[in-house]
Design a protein around this motif. Structure first.
Motif, mmCIF file in Angstrom:
data_model
loop_
_atom_site.group_PDB
_atom_site.id
_atom_site.type_symbol
_atom_site.label_atom_id
_atom_site.label_comp_id
_atom_site.label_asym_id
_atom_site.label_seq_id
_atom_site.Cartn_x
_atom_site.Cartn_y
_atom_site.Cartn_z
ATOM 1 N N ILE A 150 0.819 -1.218 0.000
ATOM 2 C CA ILE A 150 0.000 0.000 0.000
ATOM 3 C C ILE A 150 0.853 1.269 0.000
ATOM 4 O O ILE A 150 0.602 2.182 -0.801
ATOM 5 N N PRO A 151 1.890 1.376 0.856
ATOM 6 C CA PRO A 151 2.720 2.593 0.805
ATOM 7 C C PRO A 151 3.391 2.815 -0.550
ATOM 8 O O PRO A 151 3.465 3.953 -1.029
ATOM 9 N N GLU A 152 3.871 1.738 -1.183
ATOM 10 C CA GLU A 152 4.553 1.879 -2.462
ATOM 11 C C GLU A 152 3.593 2.287 -3.594
ATOM 12 O O GLU A 152 3.997 2.943 -4.547
ATOM 13 N N SER A 153 2.337 1.877 -3.482
ATOM 14 C CA SER A 153 1.366 2.177 -4.533
ATOM 15 C C SER A 153 0.458 3.346 -4.173
ATOM 16 O O SER A 153 -0.501 3.626 -4.908
ATOM 17 N N LEU A 154 0.743 4.044 -3.081
ATOM 18 C CA LEU A 154 -0.152 5.087 -2.589
ATOM 19 C C LEU A 154 -0.446 6.188 -3.611
ATOM 20 O O LEU A 154 -1.611 6.581 -3.759
ATOM 21 N N PRO A 155 0.557 6.716 -4.326
ATOM 22 C CA PRO A 155 0.232 7.750 -5.328
ATOM 23 C C PRO A 155 -0.769 7.264 -6.377
ATOM 24 O O PRO A 155 -1.706 7.988 -6.737
ATOM 25 N N ALA A 156 -0.593 6.028 -6.851
ATOM 26 C CA ALA A 156 -1.514 5.481 -7.846
ATOM 27 C C ALA A 156 -2.894 5.234 -7.239
ATOM 28 O O ALA A 156 -3.914 5.420 -7.916
ATOM 29 N N LEU A 157 -2.934 4.819 -5.966
ATOM 30 C CA LEU A 157 -4.220 4.611 -5.296
ATOM 31 C C LEU A 157 -4.981 5.922 -5.163
ATOM 32 O O LEU A 157 -6.203 5.972 -5.395
ATOM 33 N N ASP A 219 -4.733 15.656 -7.194
ATOM 34 C CA ASP A 219 -3.423 15.877 -7.823
ATOM 35 C C ASP A 219 -2.378 16.301 -6.800
ATOM 36 O O ASP A 219 -1.222 15.861 -6.850
ATOM 37 N N PHE A 220 -2.790 17.160 -5.864
ATOM 38 C CA PHE A 220 -1.864 17.627 -4.819
ATOM 39 C C PHE A 220 -1.396 16.465 -3.948
ATOM 40 O O PHE A 220 -0.189 16.310 -3.684
ATOM 41 N N LEU A 221 -2.338 15.628 -3.502
ATOM 42 C CA LEU A 221 -1.974 14.497 -2.647
ATOM 43 C C LEU A 221 -1.144 13.465 -3.395
ATOM 44 O O LEU A 221 -0.237 12.856 -2.828
ATOM 45 N N THR A 222 -1.441 13.292 -4.676
ATOM 46 C CA THR A 222 -0.656 12.346 -5.491
ATOM 47 C C THR A 222 0.792 12.789 -5.575
ATOM 48 O O THR A 222 1.717 11.983 -5.414
ATOM 49 N N LYS A 223 1.019 14.082 -5.811
ATOM 50 C CA LYS A 223 2.386 14.607 -5.902
ATOM 51 C C LYS A 223 3.096 14.541 -4.558
ATOM 52 O O LYS A 223 4.300 14.253 -4.490
ATOM 53 N N ARG A 224 2.362 14.819 -3.472
ATOM 54 C CA ARG A 224 2.991 14.810 -2.143
ATOM 55 C C ARG A 224 3.421 13.408 -1.728
ATOM 56 O O ARG A 224 4.390 13.251 -0.967
ATOM 57 N N THR A 225 2.685 12.388 -2.175
ATOM 58 C CA THR A 225 2.994 11.017 -1.760
ATOM 59 C C THR A 225 3.929 10.296 -2.738
ATOM 60 O O THR A 225 4.377 9.185 -2.430
ATOM 61 N N ASP A 226 4.194 10.915 -3.870
ATOM 62 C CA ASP A 226 5.059 10.286 -4.869
ATOM 63 C C ASP A 226 6.521 10.478 -4.473
ATOM 64 O O ASP A 226 7.013 11.601 -4.377
ATOM 65 N N LYS A 227 7.233 9.369 -4.247
ATOM 66 C CA LYS A 227 8.633 9.429 -3.798
ATOM 67 C C LYS A 227 9.623 9.564 -4.937
ATOM 68 O O LYS A 227 10.815 9.755 -4.717
ATOM 69 N N ARG A 228 9.137 9.436 -6.177
ATOM 70 C CA ARG A 228 10.061 9.479 -7.302
ATOM 71 C C ARG A 228 10.523 10.895 -7.586
ATOM 72 O O ARG A 228 9.835 11.843 -7.391
#
Length: 228
Positions: A150-157, A219-228
């Protein structure tokens, strides 16, 4: 021509603001409650699809096929048809076939399988090396899920949840046309059917504003959680 346009679309005296406020509340109620249920069911169903598809065996393949077929049936059935088909189920569940509550079962059944597919895709995109490392360190199945998968896929979720939420808002507008209430019902019944195009315009603009807010937050949360 300008006068005709303003009289047709910008005559705000046609808008009953208390009715508009109630319609906004109904739309937000349908969207928020349905999405909370969709998030939980979609996550569980997506995890089930991912787990069944990850390990190859005859029994798992059959189960995966059955779950996949059921998921495809509900997410592929046009929303308004689905809402009509499950009227007996809806009436038994919530006690009525009219109002915002009556739309929730159809909204959930339509959106949960859609989100489940997005969840499955998000889980499949997680680097297998990370999962193998967790297994090698002795992590249990559930530890791997909530500490790695779940943590690794969080941005996509989150991105998938945003897309589903935007679609859900559109579904609530369609539900309004057959008795669910909300901005869709206001735009159709009070606006179009009575020739009050200002009401239709105002309801449409508010729906668009809600969509933009949801998309922006997602979009904001997706960017904040994306580690790449």
């Amino acid at each position: 021509m300008d006068k005709s346009f303003s009289e047709t679309y910008l005559n705000f005296q046609q808008v009953t603001w208390d009715t508009l406020k109630e319609a906004i509340n109904d739309t937000l109620f349908m969207t928020i409650i349905s999405m909370l249920i969709v998030f939980v069911l979609g996550l569980l169903l997506g995890l089930l699809l991912y787990s069944l598809g990850r390990k190859h065996s005859a029994a798992r393949s059959i189960l995966y096929g059955l779950v996949s077929i059921l998921s495809n049936i509900f997410r592929s059935t046009p929303f308004m048809i689905l809402m009509v088909l499950i009227i007996p189920f809806t009436k038994a569940l919530v006690g009525t076939m009219l109002g915002a509550k009556a739309a929730i079962p159809a909204l959930v059944l339509s959106a949960a399988p859609f989100y489940a597919r997005l969840v499955e895709i998000a889980f499949r995109e997680v680097d297998s090396g990370v999962l193998e490392a967790a297994d090698s360190m002795g992590a249990s199945y559930f530890q791997t899920i909530y500490k790695v998968l779940i943590p690794e896929s969080l941005p996509a979720l989150i991105s998938g949840l945003t897309v589903t939420s935007v679609s859900m808002i559109g579904f609530t507008a369609m539900a309004g046309a057959i008795g669910a209430g909300g901005l869709g019902a206001l735009a159709w019944q009070e606006g179009y059917q009575r020739g009050n195009y200002t009401v239709t315009l105002v309801a449409t603009v508010i729906i668009l504003i809600i969509v933009f807010i949801v998309q922006g937050v997602g979009d904001f949360l997706t960017k904040r959680t994306d580690k790449r």
